[in-house]
Design an enzyme around this catalytic site. Structure first.
Site: not given
Ligand SMILES: *Cc1c(COP(=O)(O)O)cnc(C)c1O
Length: 420
Positions: A96
């Protein structure tokens, strides 16, 4: 149709739907053929300019992309034909980081045309807030307020939320994550407050977070010799990553197919099996960044396949893994290779291990570093090596945050006091 600028500051369209790119262009095939000789910034620029060139000059866009791509995305061979795309080398050790950095810098460039600072509000259950804090820290013209539920985030997450200062404020709310979300939603509906503070959101459906997530699928291919039959397994919660992968494919990247790898929250795998979509309340699991019962990007998935489940099945297969199996997977791979998976990556890995056919090459996205979920990983690997050297620095940093009740009046008065 709206401009990119409108879509990023509003985040959600007034009709309660989601912004979707009007046109996903095909990149020049020659560019893709020469991918291996391109730099990461060249790739990022080539992708993003197709969506944003109307509003940002090539020079601004280049600067945004270069500042965003300040860390690596290594593709690591794990075992047999299974590879791991490590997306955890950013400031808060999760994928993210990339979207948050990109969004903050887009906002910064777009608001330099405006007179007022904007105020970004985010409610977080832990992970997103840290990435947003890191992504926006030190960005001129944007103040960020992050709300998290007291006693509901890990110590490391709390540090990653509360040690920034300057333009990043954190509020520890006496309540649940749902309370935090309610406060933020109420603020967005508060007309007077909006006028005064120019509120904006940084949540995961913001289209400016999706665009840079396309980049790393290209970075993965850059690091591969053979592009035949490449399957990408995507640990999914809100399905932003998987949407970005589909967009990358549509832009011409030859990904053969995807796996939607989920925990016990499996509305999408179930949809692929039954053809019926049933969003459910979320279930708590070890892969808690994916504890989403009603994925917010499902509407974009549907749009991509024009609502046709058959078509979706031809490109995406569903997979889900229970908590005990997550631990087993982490343990087994560690015994075999000493590679340590985090609970989310473990699901992605296991999906490939169980379903990859002869002649296929698998890539799973490792979406967070295991240190972020060390309590769970320790359950699987009791004698795991210590990550102390990695966490030392942040543990020394001083937290600053305000505590507020879960009443809207408290939150509102905090915001208006901050503004003067
Ligand atoms: C947010 C997140 C996900 C999921 O990603 P999406 O794009 O919401 O499907 C998977 N793993 C981690 C560690 C995350 O922080």
């Amino acid at each position: 149709m709206v401009s990119f600028e409108e879509a990023i500051f509003n985040s959600l369209p007034p009709d309660n739907g989601l912004y979707y790119p009007e046109n996903i262009p095909l990149l020049d095939p020659a560019f893709i053929k020469e991918l291996r000789s391109k730099s990461q910034s060249e790739i990022g620029l080539e992708i993003s300019r197709h969506f944003m060139a109307n509003e940002l000059s090539e020079l601004d866009l280049r600067r945004i992309v270069e500042e965003t791509l300040s860390f690596d995305f290594p593709l690591v061979r794990i075992i047999g034909e299974i590879h791991c795309l490590e997306l955890f080398h950013g400031p808060t050790w999760a994928f993210k980081d990339l979207g948050a950095r990109f969004l903050s810098r887009c906002m910064q460039h777009l608001i330099s045309k405006k007179e007022k600072n904007i105020n970004v509000l985010v409610a977080t259950s832990g992970d997103t807030g840290g990435a947003v804090a890191a992504g926006f820290h030190g960005v001129d013209g944007v103040n960020v307020t992050i709300l998290f539920p007291r006693n509901k985030v890990s110590d490391l997450q709390r540090k990653q939320l509360t040690t920034w200062g300057e333009n990043v404020m954190t509020l520890e709310v006496e309540g649940s994550f749902d309370d935090c979300q309610r406060l933020v939603k109420t603020a967005f509906l508060d007309k007077d407050l909006n006028e005064e503070l120019s509120l904006s959101s940084a949540n995961s459906i913001n289209i400016a977070r999706l665009i840079p997530q396309m980049f790393y699928y290209f970075f993965a291919f850059q690091q591969l010799q053979n592009w035949d039959n490449v399957i990408v397994s995507v640990p999914s919660g809100n399905y932003g990553n998987l949407c970005a992968g589909l967009f990358a494919k549509k832009m011409g990247l030859p990904i053969a197919r995807f796996i939607a790898a989920s925990n016990d929250n499996k509305a999408v795998p179930d949809y692929l099996t039954t053809g019926h979509y049933k969003p459910l309340p979320s279930i708590e699991t070890y892969a808690n960044a994916m504890d989403v019962g009603a994925p917010s990007n499902f509407a974009r998935l549907l749009e991509f396949f024009e609502g046709n489940v058959q078509r979706m099945r031809s490109l995406i297969s569903g997979f889900s893994l229970s908590d005990p199996e997550i631990l087993k997977t982490i343990d087994h791979l560690y015994q075999k290779t000493e590679y340590i998976l985090d609970p989310h990556g473990a699901i992605g890995f296991r999906a490939l291990q169980e379903t990859l056919d002869d002649g296929e090459l698998g890539i799973f996205l490792e979406t967070a570093h295991p240190v972020k979920f060390v309590d769970t990983v320790k359950k699987a690997i009791p004698n795991m090596p210590s990550y102390q050297s990695k966490t030392e620095e942040i543990e020394r940093k001083k937290s600053t945050c305000m505590r507020i009740s879960s009443s809207y009046e408290d939150f509102r008065s905090y915001l208006t006091r901050q503004a003067v």
